[in-house]
Design a protein around this motif. Structure first.
Motif, short mmCIF file in Angstrom:
data_model
loop_
_atom_site.label_atom_id
_atom_site.label_comp_id
_atom_site.label_asym_id
_atom_site.label_seq_id
_atom_site.Cartn_x
_atom_site.Cartn_y
_atom_site.Cartn_z
N GLN A 304 0.82 -1.22 0.00
CA GLN A 304 0.00 0.00 0.00
C GLN A 304 0.85 1.26 0.00
N SER A 305 2.12 1.15 0.34
CA SER A 305 2.99 2.32 0.35
C SER A 305 3.31 2.83 -1.05
N ASP A 306 3.00 2.05 -2.06
CA ASP A 306 3.23 2.47 -3.44
C ASP A 306 2.14 3.45 -3.88
N HIS A 307 2.36 4.08 -5.03
CA HIS A 307 1.36 4.98 -5.62
C HIS A 307 0.72 4.28 -6.82
N PHE A 308 -0.59 4.43 -6.95
CA PHE A 308 -1.35 3.76 -7.99
C PHE A 308 -2.16 4.78 -8.79
N PHE A 309 -2.48 4.43 -10.03
CA PHE A 309 -3.43 5.24 -10.79
C PHE A 309 -4.61 4.39 -11.20
N GLN A 310 -5.76 5.04 -11.29
CA GLN A 310 -7.02 4.36 -11.54
C GLN A 310 -7.11 3.84 -12.96
N SER A 311 -7.66 2.67 -13.12
CA SER A 311 -7.97 2.13 -14.45
C SER A 311 -9.35 1.50 -14.39
N TYR A 312 -9.96 1.36 -15.58
CA TYR A 312 -11.29 0.77 -15.69
C TYR A 312 -11.21 -0.44 -16.62
N PRO A 313 -11.87 -1.53 -16.25
CA PRO A 313 -11.91 -2.67 -17.17
C PRO A 313 -12.79 -2.37 -18.37
N ARG A 314 -12.36 -2.83 -19.52
CA ARG A 314 -13.18 -2.66 -20.73
C ARG A 314 -14.24 -3.75 -20.76
N PRO A 315 -15.51 -3.39 -20.73
CA PRO A 315 -16.55 -4.42 -20.72
C PRO A 315 -16.58 -5.25 -22.00
N ALA A 428 0.56 17.37 1.99
CA ALA A 428 0.38 17.63 3.42
C ALA A 428 -0.66 16.73 4.07
N TYR A 429 -1.57 16.17 3.28
CA TYR A 429 -2.65 15.38 3.87
C TYR A 429 -2.56 13.90 3.49
N PRO A 430 -3.07 13.47 2.34
CA PRO A 430 -3.04 12.02 2.09
C PRO A 430 -1.63 11.44 2.05
N ASP A 431 -0.68 12.12 1.41
CA ASP A 431 0.66 11.56 1.31
C ASP A 431 1.35 11.50 2.67
N LEU A 432 1.19 12.53 3.48
CA LEU A 432 1.82 12.54 4.81
C LEU A 432 1.25 11.42 5.67
N VAL A 433 -0.06 11.31 5.71
CA VAL A 433 -0.70 10.29 6.54
C VAL A 433 -0.37 8.89 6.05
N PHE A 434 -0.49 8.67 4.74
CA PHE A 434 -0.28 7.33 4.22
C PHE A 434 1.19 6.92 4.19
N ASN A 435 2.10 7.88 4.22
CA ASN A 435 3.51 7.53 4.36
C ASN A 435 3.83 7.08 5.78
N PRO A 438 1.03 3.38 5.95
CA PRO A 438 0.54 2.98 4.62
C PRO A 438 -0.45 1.85 4.63
N PHE A 439 -0.44 1.01 5.67
CA PHE A 439 -1.33 -0.15 5.69
C PHE A 439 -2.80 0.24 5.82
N VAL A 440 -3.10 1.49 6.22
CA VAL A 440 -4.51 1.90 6.29
C VAL A 440 -5.00 2.44 4.94
N LYS A 441 -4.12 2.58 3.99
CA LYS A 441 -4.49 3.18 2.71
C LYS A 441 -5.51 2.34 1.96
N GLY A 442 -5.44 1.05 2.09
CA GLY A 442 -6.36 0.18 1.36
C GLY A 442 -7.59 -0.20 2.13
N VAL A 443 -7.73 0.31 3.36
CA VAL A 443 -8.89 -0.03 4.19
C VAL A 443 -10.09 0.81 3.77
N SER A 444 -11.21 0.17 3.61
CA SER A 444 -12.44 0.89 3.26
C SER A 444 -13.61 0.18 3.92
N LEU A 445 -14.36 0.94 4.72
CA LEU A 445 -15.57 0.39 5.34
C LEU A 445 -16.75 0.46 4.38
N ALA A 446 -16.79 1.52 3.56
CA ALA A 446 -17.91 1.68 2.63
C ALA A 446 -17.92 0.56 1.60
N HIS A 447 -16.74 0.17 1.10
CA HIS A 447 -16.65 -0.90 0.11
C HIS A 447 -16.13 -2.20 0.73
#
Length: 727
Positions: A304-315, A428-435, A438-447
């Motif tokens: 999770q410490s890495d940086h990712f960019f969004q992609s969409y599957p082609r239906p 100052a916000y997401p990068d600082l916190v997730f650095n 980083p293990f909380v970066k992939g946590v999501s309660l909504a999904h």
């Protein structure tokens, strides 16, 4: 036991140097803030191109200008308080903590602790006044600065005293605390802030019970100044959270919380964290740099410490790339234009958009409808990719919109609008916190996910992308697949966003047109990832991954445990965009023998002057030997890419292709080297912010390009170009 005074002059000097070392964190934070305006604001300042925009804290199109000065003043004074408080702890308790001679408790030292840190916010505020008062006005600057100062004074006096009484009710308040026992710390705080302070005090007590030297007095009582520092840290964190709320509630293209304010808050938090670590571990001779390196290495174990960019599957599964031959067929029997747009931050974005929108405006003024129709493809790099994105987005039904004045163009306004505040927020916000965690970066309660949540793509690069989805554009939902289909149907020109693969050094082309196959040194995104689509803003951001401003990122398609290439700025390979464009044209002209344009113009847009080679700098000695390899590498990168660009274009023009000959002309529209009326030649901005002076220079630069503008219109058959395009 009283400390033994220094016995001789050598001991006094050595003791002073020891304190300088122990004070290194607040001293470095202070020096950074004092020096930043000096290094950024004057003409030809060494950090001018990167940092000058920090001090442009207002936007003439938005209200609340005085709030910008208030935010910067408050953040600057809070940072100064952090420097003063952390320095005071070292000076007052360093003797007991580090077994050295105690610093004298003199009036001069006490005054210096209070006065010297104030030079940092004064320097910062003076820089903001210098650059922003001409836009905001004196009234906004005075009112805002006074408001920020007043809030700070109330916070440091009245609110500090009130808060202390909430945590330590009288008569205990404002005196040295009792022995360090968890049971003696206050329970039942009456307010949320007091409860938070109690929690922090418990953690603090747990730590210092194991290493009490420098935290407690001879009687075993915790020094009240450490509790004061802990409260000040809590206020700093509260301001950090408050600015996040204010920022999340703003809208529009201009920051309501200035970038400079966010930078000050980041310096403040780093000063707190690093000063605390140094005070704790310097006793054991453990360098904080080693701690940071070890912690960084441990956190890098988490994917999770890495940086990712969004992609969409082609239906519908993989799609075929639109070839150069297919695009050339669209201008069969007519002239065609292809564009190579160079990199260079927001300067390149703004210059690319102004040149292409300006040429469209010229065509309208000359009664021609050919320019936007003739434009087949744009190969763009870095900042030029952002400008190209706004230009291609403006197309509707195969045409660019007509505007009465160039400065009224939505394309030009979007390309010139600041994005620097979003980058600063991301750092100052997401990068600082997730650095830090980083293990909380992939946590999501909504999904409901523990490792692959939607926050994986949230970083400063993601924030930069979002700010490009501006009002008046259609970039909110645009993807490469959508634009690829529209390029094939003739709705808009093809665009190639040039990126670089960090692991291999190859080009990665995120494009709406492409090649029949991947070759050594070049990969096509649609062939490398045949089942994935990405937003257009993501493709432009990856091409414009300027070092440190936006992070190298890898595609998120099969989860975080799948190893993928990292994509970075296309300027590493070719900062001019011509390598890809020449290969694309060569591919198309070899494949098509009949369906061709009558002639072609290869238009090169360069956002900074290439100029003459630099003069000898007189480097010598071992320091030159150390820095020479990097200096040579950077120099060769610029001159080597430029010479190869010229050679590639020359070979393309001389090449003999099968079928009817297509004359290929070339024209370079380059930002001029010196255009300021007062002769003050500032370096072009490389950040994502333009000052009012930068915008004025862009307008003036375009007005000087009369010959180039007439050439383009004459190429398209405008017979009255000399008369309809005038200075």
């Amino acid at each position: 036991m009283p400390a033994r005074p220094p016995s001789n002059e050598f001991d006094r000097v050595w003791n002073g140097l020891t304190y300088v070392y122990l004070l290194r964190v607040p001293l470095l934070a202070w020096a950074l803030l004092v020096a930043l305006p000096i290094l950024a604001l004057p003409s030809q300042a060494p950090l001018g191109s990167l940092c000058r925009g920090l001090f442009d804290i207002v936007d003439p199109q938005t209200g609340g200008r005085f709030l910008s000065f208030a935010f910067v003043t408050l953040a600057g004074l809070m940072t100064a308080a952090t420097i003063a408080v952390t320095a005071r702890l070292v000076i007052r308790d360093g003797g007991a903590r580090f077994d050295i001679v105690e610093a004298p408790n003199s009036d001069g030292i006490n005054l210096a602790i209070r006065v010297v840190p104030l030079l940092a916010p004064l320097s910062i505020i003076a820089g903001a006044w210098w650059l922003s008062v001409p836009v905001a006005g004196w009234t906004s600057a005075i009112v805002g600065t006074f408001l920020g100062t007043a809030v700070f004074l109330v916070l440091m006096t009245t609110f500090h005293a009130w808060f202390w009484d909430q945590v330590f009710p009288p008569p205990t308040g404002r005196r040295a605390l009792g022995p360090i026992e968890l049971g003696n710390l206050p329970e039942g705080a009456r307010k949320a802030l007091a409860a938070t302070a109690t929690f922090l005090l418990r953690i603090f007590a747990f730590v210092i019970e194991r290493t009490p030297q420098g935290f407690v007095g001879p009687d075993g009582r915790l020094w009240a100044r450490h509790v004061f520092a802990l409260f000040q840290l809590l206020f700093s964190l509260a301001l950090y959270a408050l600015l996040a709320l204010v920022k999340s509630g703003t809208s529009g293209t201009a920051p309501r919380v200035p970038t400079l304010c966010i930078v000050l808050i980041l310096v403040m938090l780093l000063c707190w964290g690093l000063a605390g670590l140094s005070f704790l571990f310097d006793r054991y001779r453990v360098p904080i740099l080693s701690l940071l390196l070890v912690y960084g290495w441990l956190m890098s174990v988490f994917p999770q410490s890495d940086h990712f960019f969004q992609s969409y599957p082609r239906p519908t599964g993989p799609v075929a790339s639109v070839s150069a031959a297919q695009m050339l067929e669209k201008r069969m029997g007519s002239p065609a234009i292809v564009v190579a747009a160079s990199g260079g931050g927001i300067q390149a974005a703004a210059w690319t958009a102004r040149v292409l929108a300006g040429l469209k405006h010229d065509a309208d003024g000359c009664g021609s409808d050919q320019f936007d129709r003739a434009m087949l493809a744009i190969s763009a790099v870095s900042g030029g990719a952002v400008g190209a994105m706004f230009v291609v987005d403006s197309y509707e039904g195969g045409r660019m919109p007509a505007v009465p004045a160039l400065d009224d163009s939505v394309t030009v306004k979007a390309a010139e609008a600041s994005s620097l505040d979003e980058v600063a927020w991301g750092v100052a916000y997401p990068d600082l916190v997730f650095n830090l965690v980083p293990f909380v970066k992939g946590v999501s309660l909504a999904h409901w996910s523990l490792v692959n949540g939607p926050n994986l793509v949230v970083d400063r690069g993601w924030a930069l992308e979002n700010t490009w989805k501006r009002e008046g554009t259609r970039l909110e939902s645009a993807t490469l697949d959508q634009w690829r289909g529209e390029a094939l149907s003739g709705v808009r020109p093809a665009v190639i966003f040039n990126g670089t693969i960090a692991e291999t050094g190859e080009r990665m082309l995120l494009a709406t047109t492409g090649f029949d196959r991947n070759e050594h040194g070049r990969r096509d995104f649609v062939r490398e990832y045949p089942e994935s689509d990405v937003p257009v803003t993501t493709a432009a951001r990856l091409s414009a991954t300027f070092p440190w401003v936006s992070p190298p990122a890898r595609i998120l398609r099969h989860g975080i445990f799948s190893d993928e290439y990292h994509l970075v700025d296309g300027g590493y390979y070719d900062n001019y965009g011509t390598a890809t464009l020449v290969e694309w044209l060569n591919d198309g002209l070899r494949a098509s023998t009949a369906a061709r344009p009558t002639k072609m113009l290869l238009l090169q847009i360069r956002s900074s002057p290439t100029g003459a080679p630099a003069e000898p700098a007189g480097g010598r000695g071992w320091t030159y030997e150390v820095t020479q390899p990097l200096e040579t590498l950077l120099a060769v990168r610029d001159t080597g890419q430029l010479s190869h660009s010229d050679i590639d274009v020359d070979i393309l023009q001389r090449e003999v292709y099968p079928g009817p000959r297509v004359p290929i002309e070339t024209r370079v529209i380059e930002f001029p080297s010196a255009i300021a009326a007062d002769g003050d030649d500032e370096t072009p901005p490389l950040s994502w912010h333009l000052t009012p002076r930068d915008r004025a220079q862009l307008r003036k630069a375009w007005s000087l390009k009369i010959a180039d503008r007439r050439f383009v219109q004459s190429f398209l058959g405008v017979v009255n170009a000399d008369s309809c395009i005038v200075p």
